[in-house]
Design a protein around this motif. Sequence first.
Motif, PDB file in Angstrom:
ATOM      1  N   GLY A   1     -28.893 -89.148   1.722  1.00 15.74           N
ATOM      2  CA  GLY A   1     -28.415 -87.798   1.450  1.00 15.74           C
ATOM      3  C   GLY A   1     -29.529 -86.872   0.994  1.00 15.74           C
ATOM      4  O   GLY A   1     -30.701 -87.261   0.873  1.00 15.74           O
ATOM      5  N   GLU A   2     -29.165 -85.636   0.731  1.00 13.53           N
ATOM      6  CA  GLU A   2     -30.153 -84.626   0.338  1.00 13.53           C
ATOM      7  C   GLU A   2     -30.851 -84.995  -0.968  1.00 13.53           C
ATOM      8  O   GLU A   2     -32.021 -84.682  -1.160  1.00 13.53           O
TER       9      GLU A   2
ATOM     10  N   GLY B   1     -31.225 -88.050  -1.917  1.00  9.97           N
ATOM     11  CA  GLY B   1     -31.539 -89.460  -1.792  1.00  9.97           C
ATOM     12  C   GLY B   1     -33.022 -89.755  -1.942  1.00  9.97           C
ATOM     13  O   GLY B   1     -33.827 -88.883  -2.288  1.00  9.97           O
ATOM     14  N   THR B   2     -33.381 -90.988  -1.690  1.00 12.44           N
ATOM     15  CA  THR B   2     -34.767 -91.437  -1.827  1.00 12.44           C
ATOM     16  C   THR B   2     -35.630 -90.783  -0.766  1.00 12.44           C
ATOM     17  O   THR B   2     -35.320 -90.855   0.435  1.00 12.44           O
ATOM     18  N   GLN B   3     -36.695 -90.144  -1.193  1.00 14.31           N
ATOM     19  CA  GLN B   3     -37.628 -89.528  -0.262  1.00 14.31           C
ATOM     20  C   GLN B   3     -38.703 -90.544   0.120  1.00 14.31           C
ATOM     21  O   GLN B   3     -39.361 -91.119  -0.757  1.00 14.31           O
ATOM     22  N   VAL B   4     -38.880 -90.774   1.398  1.00 16.38           N
ATOM     23  CA  VAL B   4     -39.909 -91.694   1.871  1.00 16.38           C
ATOM     24  C   VAL B   4     -40.802 -90.979   2.858  1.00 16.38           C
ATOM     25  O   VAL B   4     -40.371 -90.073   3.571  1.00 16.38           O
ATOM     26  N   ALA B   5     -42.079 -91.388   2.896  1.00 18.63           N
ATOM     27  CA  ALA B   5     -43.091 -90.789   3.778  1.00 18.63           C
ATOM     28  C   ALA B   5     -43.230 -89.300   3.466  1.00 18.63           C
ATOM     29  O   ALA B   5     -42.766 -88.817   2.432  1.00 18.63           O
TER      30      ALA B   5
ATOM     31  N   ASP C   1     -33.761 -92.338   9.606  1.00 15.85           N
ATOM     32  CA  ASP C   1     -33.627 -93.671   9.026  1.00 15.85           C
ATOM     33  C   ASP C   1     -34.850 -93.941   8.150  1.00 15.85           C
ATOM     34  O   ASP C   1     -35.979 -93.981   8.647  1.00 15.85           O
ATOM     35  N   PRO C   2     -34.677 -94.116   6.830  1.00 16.94           N
ATOM     36  CA  PRO C   2     -35.834 -94.288   5.938  1.00 16.94           C
ATOM     37  C   PRO C   2     -36.654 -95.540   6.245  1.00 16.94           C
ATOM     38  O   PRO C   2     -37.870 -95.537   6.067  1.00 16.94           O
ATOM     39  N   ILE C   3     -36.017 -96.611   6.707  1.00 17.29           N
ATOM     40  CA  ILE C   3     -36.760 -97.824   7.037  1.00 17.29           C
ATOM     41  C   ILE C   3     -37.636 -97.576   8.263  1.00 17.29           C
ATOM     42  O   ILE C   3     -38.796 -98.005   8.315  1.00 17.29           O
ATOM     43  N   VAL C   4     -37.105 -96.865   9.249  1.00 17.74           N
ATOM     44  CA  VAL C   4     -37.898 -96.496  10.420  1.00 17.74           C
ATOM     45  C   VAL C   4     -39.058 -95.603   9.996  1.00 17.74           C
ATOM     46  O   VAL C   4     -40.180 -95.729  10.509  1.00 17.74           O
TER      47      VAL C   4
END
Length: 244
Positions: free
Chosen positions: A130-131, A133-137, A144-147
């Motif tokens: 979500g907005e 949510g965990t920010q990655v990269a 998709d955060p894992i991608v």
Amino acid sequence: MPEPGLLPLLRYTAVVLLGCAAFAASTSAPVSALTARPDQLALQDQPSTDAPAESAGDTIKPGLPMPDGLIDKNAVRPQAADDKDDVSPPVEMILDAKLLPQQVQRMRVALVEAAASGDIERLRPLLTLGEEGTQVAVGDSPEDPIVALKSVSGDPDGREILAIILDILSTGAALVDKGTPDAQYVWPYFAEKSLDKLSPPEQVELYRIVTASDVADMKEFGGYNFYRIGITPEGKWKFFVAGD
């Protein structure tokens, strides 16, 4: 009929024979015991060791960064930021993970164990979507955060990223924006320090994550700009990003 002088002698002989028989019966033993070596006999008196031994103290969980239990973190003692030109409150540094709030400790351990597994999908349950949510990269990245994490890893399975997570979480944390709704614990702690003011032990911790050439570029840039991890006081994984 025996002569009177022989009767006491016969009685004495009978008593002696009975005593010898009783002694032989009481001291008889199996042949194996009589022929056993002294060290074997000694082992027969020892308590069984088949039962599991009780834990003598805390153990290092599989997957936790090994240097954590070997390095005297008190020898590092990072000081709060003391830039005279900075009027903001000093940043609190926490080296001992046991001093972190319980929720933060749990998330740190969960991240470490997931990263040490070698399976980047183990991070998925720890992410918040979500907005908020965990920010990655950084920048444009897949939904998709894992991608997204795999896309910034040097290998297709994202294991380089997992190794970076382990290295970062093996350092101390900095508590930023303390007492505000934006408060969060940030790893590594020297992301919130001037790199020119790091002590020799702190510099070693930094070099475990980046090279000396990277540090030179960071100083020219103006500060640490490699990956950082943020966890809120409530134990929510806030971000895993690189940059200033």
